[in-house]
Design a protein around this motif. Sequence first.
Motif, PDB file in Angstrom:
ATOM      1  N   UNK A   1      44.503  48.081  19.425  1.00  0.00           N
ATOM      2  CA  UNK A   1      44.756  47.728  20.909  1.00  0.00           C
ATOM      3  C   UNK A   1      44.604  49.026  21.754  1.00  0.00           C
ATOM      4  N   UNK A   2      43.860  48.951  22.530  1.00  0.00           N
ATOM      5  CA  UNK A   2      43.379  50.053  23.526  1.00  0.00           C
ATOM      6  C   UNK A   2      43.913  49.710  24.856  1.00  0.00           C
ATOM      7  N   UNK A   3      44.803  50.348  25.261  1.00  0.00           N
ATOM      8  CA  UNK A   3      45.576  50.218  26.419  1.00  0.00           C
ATOM      9  C   UNK A   3      44.621  50.438  27.511  1.00  0.00           C
ATOM     10  N   UNK A   4      44.936  49.750  28.793  1.00  0.00           N
ATOM     11  CA  UNK A   4      44.149  50.326  29.905  1.00  0.00           C
ATOM     12  C   UNK A   4      42.559  50.449  29.536  1.00  0.00           C
ATOM     13  N   UNK A   5      42.055  49.541  28.592  1.00  0.00           N
ATOM     14  CA  UNK A   5      40.791  49.649  28.455  1.00  0.00           C
ATOM     15  C   UNK A   5      39.658  49.426  29.727  1.00  0.00           C
ATOM     16  N   UNK A   6      40.061  48.494  30.793  1.00  0.00           N
ATOM     17  CA  UNK A   6      39.383  48.344  31.783  1.00  0.00           C
ATOM     18  C   UNK A   6      40.288  47.963  32.919  1.00  0.00           C
ATOM     19  N   UNK A   7      39.674  48.018  34.044  1.00  0.00           N
ATOM     20  CA  UNK A   7      40.613  47.899  35.471  1.00  0.00           C
ATOM     21  C   UNK A   7      39.615  46.972  36.463  1.00  0.00           C
ATOM     22  N   UNK A   8      40.252  45.849  36.616  1.00  0.00           N
ATOM     23  CA  UNK A   8      39.397  44.706  37.585  1.00  0.00           C
ATOM     24  C   UNK A   8      40.021  44.786  38.980  1.00  0.00           C
ATOM     25  N   UNK A   9      39.083  45.132  39.674  1.00  0.00           N
ATOM     26  CA  UNK A   9      39.265  45.378  41.231  1.00  0.00           C
ATOM     27  C   UNK A   9      40.184  44.262  41.784  1.00  0.00           C
ATOM     28  N   UNK A  10      40.057  42.966  41.716  1.00  0.00           N
ATOM     29  CA  UNK A  10      40.516  41.891  42.171  1.00  0.00           C
ATOM     30  C   UNK A  10      40.425  40.656  41.429  1.00  0.00           C
ATOM     31  N   UNK A  11      41.512  40.018  41.084  1.00  0.00           N
ATOM     32  CA  UNK A  11      41.616  38.908  40.400  1.00  0.00           C
ATOM     33  C   UNK A  11      42.154  37.911  41.325  1.00  0.00           C
ATOM     34  N   UNK A  12      41.343  36.651  42.074  1.00  0.00           N
ATOM     35  CA  UNK A  12      41.733  35.841  43.092  1.00  0.00           C
ATOM     36  C   UNK A  12      42.339  34.695  42.095  1.00  0.00           C
ATOM     37  N   UNK A  13      43.715  34.101  42.457  1.00  0.00           N
ATOM     38  CA  UNK A  13      44.126  32.792  41.873  1.00  0.00           C
ATOM     39  C   UNK A  13      43.895  32.500  40.367  1.00  0.00           C
ATOM     40  N   UNK A  14      43.804  33.912  39.741  1.00  0.00           N
ATOM     41  CA  UNK A  14      43.534  33.685  38.084  1.00  0.00           C
ATOM     42  C   UNK A  14      42.085  32.931  37.933  1.00  0.00           C
ATOM     43  N   UNK A  15      41.309  32.766  38.897  1.00  0.00           N
ATOM     44  CA  UNK A  15      40.014  31.820  38.689  1.00  0.00           C
ATOM     45  C   UNK A  15      38.776  32.839  38.970  1.00  0.00           C
ATOM     46  N   UNK A  16      38.952  33.940  39.881  1.00  0.00           N
ATOM     47  CA  UNK A  16      37.628  34.523  39.989  1.00  0.00           C
ATOM     48  C   UNK A  16      37.890  36.052  40.180  1.00  0.00           C
TER      49      UNK A  16
END
Length: 128
Positions: free
Chosen positions: A59-74
């Motif tokens: 398991x690679x912690x902090x493997x990627x960082x998402x700018x924004x997740x909107x309503x867990x849908x976009x």
Amino acid sequence: MTENELSYKIIGAAIEVHRNLGVGLLENAYETALAYELKQQGIDVQQQISLPLKYKEVTIENAYKIDLIIENKVIVEVKAVLELHPVFYAQVLTYLKLTNIQLGLLINFNSELIKYGIHRIVNKLINE
């Protein structure tokens, strides 16, 4: 709200941010302003989400960082660059696949007209 309804609101918020801030700022400024605009509409926004990645037995912690997740849908990936490189599209598609989210928006605020900086990316391989 559906993904399409959310994308309509996200695009409207991006237009508002671009109208007020213009071009030439760092990505963080646009990202924070966009998150603010969406939260003002009562939309759930998660910002700078670090997620782990499972690779075989590791398991690679902090493997990627998402700018924004909107309503867990976009997923929204914010850029402020001269030109969108194909790797940015691939990045959003990878995020969609790893999170099992269907719709992503790649938004480049360094566009004279923001409508040319907004790109929809659809994850066609949803695991349901």
